[in-house]
Enzyme design. Structure first.
Site, PDB file in Angstrom:
ATOM      1  N   ARG A  17      55.183  80.957  32.835  1.00 31.02           N
ATOM      2  CA  ARG A  17      54.592  79.675  32.431  1.00 31.02           C
ATOM      3  C   ARG A  17      53.312  79.339  33.210  1.00 31.02           C
ATOM      4  O   ARG A  17      52.567  78.445  32.834  1.00 31.02           O
ATOM      5  CB  ARG A  17      55.615  78.548  32.595  1.00 31.02           C
ATOM      6  CG  ARG A  17      56.504  78.407  31.376  1.00 31.02           C
ATOM      7  CD  ARG A  17      57.578  77.381  31.606  1.00 31.02           C
ATOM      8  NE  ARG A  17      58.645  77.893  32.450  1.00 31.02           N
ATOM      9  CZ  ARG A  17      59.618  77.150  32.965  1.00 31.02           C
ATOM     10  NH1 ARG A  17      59.641  75.862  32.735  1.00 31.02           N
ATOM     11  NH2 ARG A  17      60.561  77.692  33.711  1.00 31.02           N
ATOM     12  N   GLY A  78      69.857  87.744  37.416  1.00 33.95           N
ATOM     13  CA  GLY A  78      70.420  86.511  37.945  1.00 33.95           C
ATOM     14  C   GLY A  78      70.227  86.369  39.450  1.00 33.95           C
ATOM     15  O   GLY A  78      69.882  87.334  40.141  1.00 33.95           O
ATOM     16  N   THR A  79      70.471  85.154  39.930  1.00 32.13           N
ATOM     17  CA  THR A  79      70.172  84.857  41.337  1.00 32.13           C
ATOM     18  C   THR A  79      71.094  85.603  42.313  1.00 32.13           C
ATOM     19  O   THR A  79      70.649  85.999  43.389  1.00 32.13           O
ATOM     20  CB  THR A  79      70.200  83.338  41.594  1.00 32.13           C
ATOM     21  OG1 THR A  79      71.318  82.772  40.900  1.00 32.13           O
ATOM     22  CG2 THR A  79      68.946  82.662  41.112  1.00 32.13           C
ATOM     23  N   ASP A 103      59.568  79.592  45.024  1.00 35.35           N
ATOM     24  CA  ASP A 103      58.760  78.675  44.203  1.00 35.35           C
ATOM     25  C   ASP A 103      59.083  77.211  44.493  1.00 35.35           C
ATOM     26  O   ASP A 103      58.717  76.329  43.749  1.00 35.35           O
ATOM     27  CB  ASP A 103      58.930  78.983  42.709  1.00 35.35           C
ATOM     28  CG  ASP A 103      60.355  78.743  42.215  1.00 35.35           C
ATOM     29  OD1 ASP A 103      61.226  78.366  43.028  1.00 35.35           O
ATOM     30  OD2 ASP A 103      60.592  78.934  41.011  1.00 35.35           O
ATOM     31  N   ASN A 361      17.551  72.773  69.991  1.00 35.70           N
ATOM     32  CA  ASN A 361      17.298  71.875  68.866  1.00 35.70           C
ATOM     33  C   ASN A 361      16.727  72.682  67.702  1.00 35.70           C
ATOM     34  O   ASN A 361      15.689  73.326  67.843  1.00 35.70           O
ATOM     35  CB  ASN A 361      16.303  70.784  69.272  1.00 35.70           C
ATOM     36  CG  ASN A 361      16.161  69.742  68.182  1.00 35.70           C
ATOM     37  OD1 ASN A 361      16.854  68.733  68.171  1.00 35.70           O
ATOM     38  ND2 ASN A 361      15.268  70.000  67.234  1.00 35.70           N
TER      39      ASN A 361
HETATM   40  C1  UD1 Z   1      68.934  77.679  39.638  1.00 35.97           C
HETATM   41  C2  UD1 Z   1      70.396  77.420  39.983  1.00 35.97           C
HETATM   42  C3  UD1 Z   1      70.746  75.989  39.603  1.00 35.97           C
HETATM   43  C4  UD1 Z   1      69.826  75.018  40.299  1.00 35.97           C
HETATM   44  C5  UD1 Z   1      68.354  75.358  40.016  1.00 35.97           C
HETATM   45  C6  UD1 Z   1      67.461  74.529  40.883  1.00 35.97           C
HETATM   46  C7  UD1 Z   1      71.509  79.584  39.697  1.00 35.97           C
HETATM   47  C8  UD1 Z   1      72.389  80.381  38.822  1.00 35.97           C
HETATM   48  N1  UD1 Z   1      71.189  78.349  39.264  1.00 35.97           N
HETATM   49  O1  UD1 Z   1      68.825  77.595  38.232  1.00 35.97           O
HETATM   50  O2  UD1 Z   1      72.073  75.704  39.961  1.00 35.97           O
HETATM   51  O3  UD1 Z   1      70.091  73.695  39.896  1.00 35.97           O
HETATM   52  O4  UD1 Z   1      68.091  76.750  40.306  1.00 35.97           O
HETATM   53  O5  UD1 Z   1      66.128  74.709  40.528  1.00 35.97           O
HETATM   54  O6  UD1 Z   1      71.137  80.046  40.749  1.00 35.97           O
HETATM   55  N2  UD1 Z   1      65.320  84.736  40.527  1.00 35.97           N
HETATM   56  C9  UD1 Z   1      65.182  86.056  40.877  1.00 35.97           C
HETATM   57  N3  UD1 Z   1      65.854  87.000  40.176  1.00 35.97           N
HETATM   58  C10 UD1 Z   1      66.664  86.704  39.125  1.00 35.97           C
HETATM   59  C11 UD1 Z   1      66.804  85.351  38.770  1.00 35.97           C
HETATM   60  C12 UD1 Z   1      66.107  84.388  39.496  1.00 35.97           C
HETATM   61  O7  UD1 Z   1      64.466  86.368  41.831  1.00 35.97           O
HETATM   62  O8  UD1 Z   1      67.249  87.616  38.561  1.00 35.97           O
HETATM   63  C13 UD1 Z   1      64.594  83.719  41.284  1.00 35.97           C
HETATM   64  C14 UD1 Z   1      63.573  82.982  40.429  1.00 35.97           C
HETATM   65  O9  UD1 Z   1      62.299  83.611  40.510  1.00 35.97           O
HETATM   66  C15 UD1 Z   1      63.577  81.603  41.019  1.00 35.97           C
HETATM   67  C16 UD1 Z   1      64.986  81.426  41.560  1.00 35.97           C
HETATM   68  O10 UD1 Z   1      65.514  82.728  41.699  1.00 35.97           O
HETATM   69  O11 UD1 Z   1      62.662  81.482  42.113  1.00 35.97           O
HETATM   70  C17 UD1 Z   1      65.862  80.577  40.648  1.00 35.97           C
HETATM   71  O12 UD1 Z   1      65.935  81.155  39.357  1.00 35.97           O
HETATM   72  P1  UD1 Z   1      65.835  80.300  38.028  1.00 35.97           P
HETATM   73  O13 UD1 Z   1      65.905  81.207  36.886  1.00 35.97           O
HETATM   74  O14 UD1 Z   1      64.690  79.349  38.109  1.00 35.97           O
HETATM   75  O15 UD1 Z   1      67.196  79.473  38.114  1.00 35.97           O
HETATM   76  P2  UD1 Z   1      67.546  78.111  37.383  1.00 35.97           P
HETATM   77  O16 UD1 Z   1      68.043  78.407  36.035  1.00 35.97           O
HETATM   78  O17 UD1 Z   1      66.436  77.160  37.530  1.00 35.97           O
END
Ligand code: UD1
Ligand code: MG
Length: 448
Positions: A17, A78-79, A103, A361
């Site tokens: 984005r 996923g995170t 971020d 100066n």
């Molecule tokens: C996440 C949380 C959510 C919280 C929100 C706050 C999880 C499952 N959910 O959701 O509970 O309220 O943040 O903003 O964690 N990232 C990676 N690799 C991945 C996925 C994500 O590095 O495979 C990084 C992203 O770049 C980002 C962060 O992890 O910086 C969070 O990921 P994002 O997809 O934004 O999670 P949300 O759905 O916002």
């Protein structure tokens, strides 16, 4: 901090984005990439180890976080999966492991300390920073136990039932783990959910199933802003500028119109500094006590000594080192040059790759001609020298202590101490010539 603290920073997202060729977390707020804000906040907690999870093909990001090790998450699953990219480095750690999103640059070290302290206090498996946004949609909801107040689950927005969706206490994303439990907890997380992702937030449920406790700590919403777009980048900038301005004033600087002064995260202003409206401080600026930075000046990577007087409309570029009590006036540009104590460059000058000796100066319009199209060359101006207006000093050039350069001169080579140098064309004067000329022209053209 009583026990060790390690940090995992998640920075794998490209941030589509942002519509940028640069990884999202490399975008700057207050002159510093977001990822470095996060790393620097954690560093204030004396982290023993900081690991950064990056996406594929992000060499600039790897450079920006060096010397901290990076781990590549190839597929974005996923995170929890992202954190496990650093699994080898997480193995065998003790104490606390803090997980931060690169971020989200606004969390303060104080808040992170509070979270770590809460995790330690009850020796909980997980501690989470929660907040109460006006609009909770999109966030994971923090489900707490009515009786104990402990955290029992985090339910992602997409997974919420109607009752859970009414919960206003939300996950900011910042989590602190008990290091010894962390790998086993994350390994037990599956991806049987709406997004088919390994949710880090499921760690709470896994911990609870294993008889462990979790806790949530509340933080002000202003710290939790995550940046996904250029508009949110500007919001983060505004919040950070506000903090930096307030801090500068708390530390003893006067900002006459704070809202029009732009600071960098590392700007250092001394006591009794006065900053007039519309001044920009780029990265790497240190300003000594009792200086005045007048309106519309622009400074970056430079040092300003105590009691100096800068601007209005001055430009101090990287490597400008302005001595105590020196003056740099309007429309003066200084780059990679030392202006020693009490020297004056008051009007319309370019001083680059130079030394201006103490109390020298520099007259209006003086230019150091430092560049021949291939090389940068040095200009040395001795203490107490006087450079007449509109002089060109063609580097390499050396003006001795106390020497005088006559106005309008073009000087090369070396001028001895206390000498006068003049390189103007010889003067010619023809008495009455102008009047004769006018008479002739009137006769020729008929014009008065
Ligand atoms: C996440 C949380 C959510 C919280 C929100 C706050 C999880 C499952 N959910 O959701 O509970 O309220 O943040 O903003 O964690 N990232 C990676 N690799 C991945 C996925 C994500 O590095 O495979 C990084 C992203 O770049 C980002 C962060 O992890 O910086 C969070 O990921 P994002 O997809 O934004 O999670 P949300 O759905 O916002
Ligand atoms: Mg997000």
């Amino acid at each position: 901090m009583s026990t060790d603290l390690s940090v995992v920073v998640l920075a794998a997202g490209m941030g589509t984005r942002m519509k940028s060729a640069l990884p999202k977390v490399m975008h700057k707020v207050a002159g510093k990439p977001m990822v470095n804000h996060v790393i620097d906040a954690a560093a204030k907690l004396d982290a023993v180890k900081t690991m950064v999870v990056v996406g594929p093909d992000m060499p600039k990001l790897i450079d920006a976080v060096a010397p901290h090790p990076t781990f590549e998450q190839t597929d974005r699953l996923g995170t929890a999966h992202a954190v496990l990219a650093a699994k080898d480095a997480l193995t065998g750690l003790s104490g606390n492991v803090l997980v931060l999103y690169a971020d989200s640059p606004l969390f303060t070290a104080e808040t992170l300390k509070r979270l770590v302290a809460a995790r330690e206090e009850g020796d909980h498996c997980v501690a989470v920073l929660g907040f109460r946004p006006e609009d909770p949609s999109g966030y994971g909801r923090l489900v707490t136990d009515d009786q104990t107040g402990m955290l029992s689950a985090i339910v992602e927005d997409k997974e919420c039932d109607d009752a859970q969706r009414q919960i206003t206490f939300c996950n900011s994303g910042v989590m602190c783990f008990r290091a010894e439990d962390m790998i086993a907890t994350l390994d037990a997380i599956d991806n049987a959910n709406a997004k088919g992702e390994y949710y880090l937030t499921d760690a709470v449920e896994v911990a609870r199933k294993n008889g462990k406790t979790c806790v949530a700590v509340e933080v002000d919403e202003a710290e939790t802003l995550g940046v996904n777009s250029r508009t949110q980048l500007a919001e983060a900038e505004a919040i950070l500028q506000d903090r930096l301005r307030t801090n500068a004033m708390v530390e003893g600087a006067t900002l006459i119109d704070p809202a029009s002064v732009f600071l960098s995260a590392d700007t250092k202003l001394g006591r009794d500094v006065i900053v007039e409206p519309n001044v920009v401080f780029g990265p790497g600026v240190t300003v000594g006590d009792n200086t005045v930075i007048k309106a519309f000046s622009h400074l970056e990577s430079c040092v300003v000594g105590a009691g100096a007087d800068i601007g209005p409309y001055a430009r101090l570029r990287p490597g400008a080192d302005i001595g105590a009590g020196a003056k740099v006036g309007n429309f003066v540009e200084i780059k990679k040059a030392v202006v020693e104590d009490g020297a004056k460059v008051n009007h319309l000058s370019y001083i680059g790759d130079a030394r201006v000796g103490a109390k020298a100066n520099i007259g209006a319009g003086t230019i150091t001609c430092n560049y021949d199209g291939y090389r940068k060359q040095h200009t040395d101006i001795g203490a107490g020298a006087f450079i007449g207006s509109n002089s060109s000093l063609v580097a390499p050039v050396e003006i001795g202590d106390g020497a005088i350069v006559g106005a309008g001169s073009t000087v090369t080579g070396k001028v001895d101490q206390d000498a006068l140098v003049l390189t103007r064309a010889a003067r010619t004067e023809k008495p009455g010539w102008a009047a004769v000329f006018r008479e002739k022209m009137r006769a020729l053209t008929g014009k008065k």
